[in-house]
Design a protein around this motif. Structure first.
Motif, PDB file in Angstrom:
ATOM      1  N   GLU A 185       0.818  -1.210   0.000  1.00 19.76           N
ATOM      2  CA  GLU A 185       0.000   0.000   0.000  1.00 19.76           C
ATOM      3  C   GLU A 185       0.857   1.268   0.000  1.00 19.76           C
ATOM      4  O   GLU A 185       1.971   1.284   0.513  1.00 19.76           O
ATOM      5  CB  GLU A 185      -0.934   0.026   1.213  1.00 19.76           C
ATOM      6  CG  GLU A 185      -1.950  -1.102   1.263  1.00 19.76           C
ATOM      7  CD  GLU A 185      -1.393  -2.354   1.915  1.00 19.76           C
ATOM      8  OE1 GLU A 185      -2.159  -3.305   2.074  1.00 19.76           O
ATOM      9  OE2 GLU A 185      -0.172  -2.379   2.254  1.00 19.76           O
ATOM     10  N   ARG A 206      -4.191   1.209   6.212  1.00 17.34           N
ATOM     11  CA  ARG A 206      -3.552   0.922   4.925  1.00 17.34           C
ATOM     12  C   ARG A 206      -4.461   1.407   3.799  1.00 17.34           C
ATOM     13  O   ARG A 206      -5.658   1.131   3.793  1.00 17.34           O
ATOM     14  CB  ARG A 206      -3.304  -0.584   4.754  1.00 17.34           C
ATOM     15  CG  ARG A 206      -2.329  -1.187   5.757  1.00 17.34           C
ATOM     16  CD  ARG A 206      -2.295  -2.700   5.635  1.00 17.34           C
ATOM     17  NE  ARG A 206      -1.360  -3.317   6.557  1.00 17.34           N
ATOM     18  CZ  ARG A 206      -0.085  -3.601   6.278  1.00 17.34           C
ATOM     19  NH1 ARG A 206       0.404  -3.317   5.070  1.00 17.34           N
ATOM     20  NH2 ARG A 206       0.687  -4.164   7.167  1.00 17.34           N
ATOM     21  N   GLN A 246      -4.394  -0.471  12.564  1.00 12.66           N
ATOM     22  CA  GLN A 246      -3.553  -0.255  11.387  1.00 12.66           C
ATOM     23  C   GLN A 246      -4.375   0.467  10.326  1.00 12.66           C
ATOM     24  O   GLN A 246      -5.586   0.259  10.201  1.00 12.66           O
ATOM     25  CB  GLN A 246      -3.028  -1.569  10.812  1.00 12.66           C
ATOM     26  CG  GLN A 246      -1.878  -2.172  11.566  1.00 12.66           C
ATOM     27  CD  GLN A 246      -1.202  -3.302  10.786  1.00 12.66           C
ATOM     28  OE1 GLN A 246      -1.587  -3.632   9.651  1.00 12.66           O
ATOM     29  NE2 GLN A 246      -0.179  -3.902  11.379  1.00 12.66           N
ATOM     30  N   LYS A 283       0.673   3.177   4.904  1.00  9.34           N
ATOM     31  CA  LYS A 283       0.502   2.039   5.831  1.00  9.34           C
ATOM     32  C   LYS A 283       1.115   2.417   7.189  1.00  9.34           C
ATOM     33  O   LYS A 283       2.297   2.715   7.278  1.00  9.34           O
ATOM     34  CB  LYS A 283       1.134   0.763   5.275  1.00  9.34           C
ATOM     35  CG  LYS A 283       2.502   0.947   4.634  1.00  9.34           C
ATOM     36  CD  LYS A 283       2.935  -0.303   3.896  1.00  9.34           C
ATOM     37  CE  LYS A 283       4.316  -0.133   3.262  1.00  9.34           C
ATOM     38  NZ  LYS A 283       4.356   0.918   2.219  1.00  9.34           N
TER      39      LYS A 283
END
Length: 247
Positions: free
Chosen positions: A64, A170, A168, A67
């Motif tokens: 990505e 992304r 996270q 990220k």
């Protein structure tokens, strides 16, 4: 004979009554102390500030464009000031924060505690070398938070409570990332942040007197997800009660 017996009984009743009254008064004073604590402290806590922020650490793996591992930080500052009406001068030898308990609603992320760092650009860094379970500020002529020093006439003590890797994020979208929105973009909910933080704070004086209190802080979540950076000041501190620790 009966008169002598009656006199003894009367004296016994009087003595028992006196003892009972003394015990009642002592019990009331002890109960009052447990509720009110020290009523004339040489130093007191004037306010507690919480600086909340969001931090994104870039990941190396993945295809990505953007990220990040996302951290949510809570920098806690406790302001200790001299009681001008105390009547005499006392000197702070040290201030300790220990028995820190983290009661978090959801088990999302990794909860950590950090000390300030001697870095000109930042106050805290979420690194293993800075992790703590308790912290002590030594009394000195001047305060220096980064060196864990507090003026012997009052100052500020601080530590960080962080939720690392809470999420996270992304994506391949966009030319820029608004870091303040990382919690929102990664679908973090209020329940993922909500925490009750409890710790003991002890003021140690140069004359060997020690005063201790237990502080509870509900980590607020109302604005941090949307805004990314929030400052809160708590000045209603009537529930903070100091008690003297016997040496």
């Amino acid at each position: 004979m009966y008169r002598e017996t009656g006199r003894k009984i009367f004296h016994t009743i009087v003595i028992v009554t006196i003892i009972f009254v003394i015990l009642c008064v002592a019990g009331i004073l002890i109960l009052r102390y447990q509720v009110e604590g020290e009523t004339n402290m040489p130093f007191s806590i004037s306010k507690i500030s919480i600086i909340q922020s969001v931090e994104g650490n870039e990941l190396t793996e993945g295809e990505e464009k953007w990220k990040f591992n996302v951290n949510q930080n809570n920098d806690i500052y406790v302001y200790i000031e001299k009681n001008s009406s105390y009547g005499k001068t006392e000197v702070i030898d040290s201030v300790e924060i220990n028995n820190i308990t983290i009661n978090k609603t959801n088990q999302t992320g990794e909860t950590k505690l950090y000390k300030p760092v001697q870095d000109e650009s930042v106050m805290f860094k979420n690194l293993a070398e800075n992790e703590i379970t308790d912290i002590k500020y030594q009394g000195d002529l001047e305060s220096n938070i980064k060196e864990q020093k507090i003026s012997n006439q009052g100052g500020i003590v601080a530590f960080r409570y962080a939720i690392n890797n809470i999420s996270q994020y992304r994506t391949n979208d966009g030319e820029e990332i608004d870091y303040s929105k990382l919690l929102q973009l990664s679908n973090v909910q209020k329940e993922d942040i909500q925490t009750k933080l409890t710790f003991n704070l002890t003021i140690n004086l140069r004359n060997n007197r020690k005063y201790e209190t237990t502080i509870e802080i509900d980590i607020p979540t109302d604005e941090i997800i949307e805004k990314g950076t929030v400052g809160i000041e708590k000045t209603d501190l009537q529930n903070i009660v100091f008690k003297r620790i016997e040496n």
